[in-house]
Design an enzyme around this catalytic site. Sequence first.
Site, PDB file in Angstrom:
ATOM      1  N   SER A  60       0.888  -1.114   0.051  1.00  0.00           N
ATOM      2  CA  SER A  60      -0.274  -0.003   0.175  1.00  0.00           C
ATOM      3  C   SER A  60       0.860   1.495  -0.043  1.00  0.00           C
ATOM      4  CB  SER A  60      -0.960  -0.048   1.160  1.00  0.00           C
ATOM      5  OG  SER A  60      -0.216   0.356   2.557  1.00  0.00           O
ATOM      6  N   LYS A 108       0.812   4.585   6.993  1.00  0.00           N
ATOM      7  CA  LYS A 108       0.304   5.418   5.803  1.00  0.00           C
ATOM      8  C   LYS A 108       1.025   6.806   5.937  1.00  0.00           C
ATOM      9  CE  LYS A 108      -2.859   2.250   4.751  1.00  0.00           C
ATOM     10  NZ  LYS A 108      -2.688   1.416   3.671  1.00  0.00           N
TER      11      LYS A 108
END
Length: 277
Positions: A41, A118
């Site tokens: 990701s 993230k």
Amino acid sequence: MAKETSGGGIWETIKTIVYALLIAGVFRTLFFQPFWIPSGSMKDTLLIGDFLFVNKMAYGYSYASCPSIIVPAVGLDIDASDLCGWADGDNTRLFGGEPQRGDVVVFRHPVTGRDFIKRLIGLPGDQIQVKAGLVHINGTPVQVTPDGTFDETAEAQGPQRLRPRCSNDPVGEGGVCQKEKFIETLPNGTSHSILNIGTQGSDNTQVYTVPAGHYFFMGDNRDNSSDSRISNMVGGVGFVPYENLIGRADRIMFSSGGRSMLFFWTWRGDRFFKGIE
């Protein structure tokens, strides 16, 4: 006498191990936490198999600073809230520091409690929207510059044997898997690489207003990331409370391209002590 000496030696060994574990626990709780990248990701900033230490001093301490100890093989699953749940609930931190837009952050998922990594895109009070794949912050699109392609081998990666998605699909096993690459510059001037695979639902979103004391996160591999664009009630991340931040990822220590970090012959020679941008 020999038996007494032998017994004393065993006891000293046990004490040494206990002390070492306590010191390691304090070190991990207060200073740096190891983190191994399990998914794609955050490509191409972070690759599957990157091993890094998370700087816990960057944002101060909360209940989330306590380590989670998960060893599925022996059924061990001790969550940070099990150890430090008494400090949960007020969304504050001890010696708290403010995260900066563009930081790569490890945090606890607001529902599952699992550690996620993230990039911080939205600060408290911001309005965030994605339109045609372009992030808009408070109504203004961020600056994006084409930067060629990110190429990797189309094959299973890491312990989970995840196969990458490609913008040039279909790609046969062992072929060159490509993604469009861009340099994204946020309002505070920080720049980083992002990837695009194709057009999908997450390329056009509603307007998200970040609540006070919360943050909005996105993965750099924009079309392959479960992040704040999806509510945590349906499996995404949603808005992340301040107290759920664990620390900032600053540097990759080493990286393994194989199934295990112990397979030293699969270590990537160009990623030792690599800074994270």
